[in-house]
Design a protein around this motif. Sequence first.
Motif, PDB file in Angstrom:
ATOM      1  N   GLU A 340       0.844  -1.198   0.000  1.00  0.00           N
ATOM      2  CA  GLU A 340       0.000   0.000   0.000  1.00  0.00           C
ATOM      3  C   GLU A 340       0.882   1.252   0.000  1.00  0.00           C
ATOM      4  O   GLU A 340       1.925   1.300   0.664  1.00  0.00           O
ATOM      5  N   PHE A 342       1.028   4.818   1.309  1.00  0.00           N
ATOM      6  CA  PHE A 342       0.393   5.673   2.312  1.00  0.00           C
ATOM      7  C   PHE A 342       0.804   7.137   2.118  1.00  0.00           C
ATOM      8  O   PHE A 342       1.927   7.435   1.713  1.00  0.00           O
ATOM      9  N   GLU A 355      -5.550   6.169   7.750  1.00  0.00           N
ATOM     10  CA  GLU A 355      -5.236   5.229   6.676  1.00  0.00           C
ATOM     11  C   GLU A 355      -4.446   4.034   7.197  1.00  0.00           C
ATOM     12  O   GLU A 355      -4.651   2.895   6.753  1.00  0.00           O
ATOM     13  N   LYS A 358      -6.946   1.770   9.332  1.00  0.00           N
ATOM     14  CA  LYS A 358      -7.853   0.970   8.502  1.00  0.00           C
ATOM     15  C   LYS A 358      -7.117  -0.185   7.824  1.00  0.00           C
ATOM     16  O   LYS A 358      -7.680  -1.274   7.671  1.00  0.00           O
ATOM     17  N   TYR A 359      -5.877   0.064   7.420  1.00  0.00           N
ATOM     18  CA  TYR A 359      -5.104  -1.013   6.795  1.00  0.00           C
ATOM     19  C   TYR A 359      -4.814  -2.125   7.798  1.00  0.00           C
ATOM     20  O   TYR A 359      -4.910  -3.318   7.466  1.00  0.00           O
TER      21      TYR A 359
END
Length: 482
Positions: A340, A342, A355, A358-359
């Motif tokens: 991901e 970020f 963020e 949530k990941y």
Amino acid sequence: MLVAAAEMLSVASSAAASRRIWFSVRHYCKPAPTKLRISEALSGAEVGTTVKVQGWVRSVRLQKKHLFLHVNDGSSSKPLQIVTSSDLSDPLLTFGSSVEVTGILKKSTHQRQPVELQADEVHVIGECNPVNFPFKIKQTPSIEYIRQFPHLRCRTSAFSSLLRIRAEASATIHSYFKENGFVQIHTPIITSNDCEGAGELFQVEPPIPEIDENFFSVPAFLTVSGQLHLEVMSGAFSKVYAFGPTFRAENSQSRRHLAEFYMVEAEISFTQSLEDLTKVMEDMFKSVTEHVLAQCAEDVDLFHRDVRPGHRDAIDVMLQKQFPTITYSEAIKILNHSSERFMFPTQWGCDLQTEHEKYLVKHCGDIPVFVTDYPYKLKPFYARDNKDHPEHTAAAVDLLVPGVGELCGGSLREERLDVLRAQLEEVGLEDTYSWYLDLRRFGSVPHGGFGLGFERYLQCILGVDNIKDVIPFPRFSHSCLL
């Protein structure tokens, strides 16, 4: 002659009196209608009796011989069907108008409604012009649309369901703490303490500064947390909690923040383990949620069907599985090994952003996850120093949940007088919090606690994306309607 006239008047008076008595007795014997809430009428307990209901018209359907109304008073997710003669139709009887209806409650022949009211009286109490009314019959407005009308959105099915769920969840939280031996404490809304130390405070001042620049002789603020007051009480009670409004002067328009919101906070004495706190967090989350799903099934289904389809399955998984626990250091490794990209940095020592949270939840199977042992510098002065090396961490924990991120935040409190004094000296607060040091001087015990954002909890279990849609009157920067 005078005697005869007097006798005649006496007889006439007696006859009139007897008629008055007769009419009085007749009126007294006529059964008065039983006044019911819509939820009581729908239960069917009063079938066959004359009843009176009051509420607001949710639909109107006029046929040649019959008039059909759906009326609700907020006590149920379902309206009561009213059936009456078309002769009782009234131009003022429109969608949104308030009415009082009297008639006989009967079993319905339709499967979707257990009872209906055969009305012989329908009175319009308050008229409503359906042209100007922002909500239209046979339309289901989005929660984003109804947010524009904070003074009227309680008239919609979705928001009335939300308010019933909110009330039930609130009552259940109080019941949970009572059943588990906690004492409720009413912590002050006006305080001189800044528990979080972030400086996001609303200052309280008198309307006329000339009277007294500092009404309380010290700067006073709207509370950001009742935690420090709960810590005072934890010196005499082993379990205490508070549930009330808190305030943050954050200039934020995000979907997760409000300037005024409700916080559930608990403090537990004689505990030296974060596990003692996480057990209460998890047990409260599951117990309250299971109760709300059972008691407000139809209201919750509305959200799981119309707002976040399929969310009920996700909630069931949360309730069935044990919440995993990872350390902050493990969380940073997970973030750094992900593919991901970020927006915010993920090196050790940085604060976790939404963020990231949530990941981590997604990585752990889309169920709530506890993150413990944060860098000591990220936590307030009262968090217990783990005294570990080389990673200087605090005995702190956050509960992260799907769709929201941080739901709960807590820590063990620093009960060691010398360590706490040194920390307060470092941040220049030793004089301000001399009373806090007294708590450690006189009968101190190891203790800890946590806070849960009530609106974020509702977002989590209902699948609502914006926190402004789970509170009756949202307060946020540049907006204070009503």
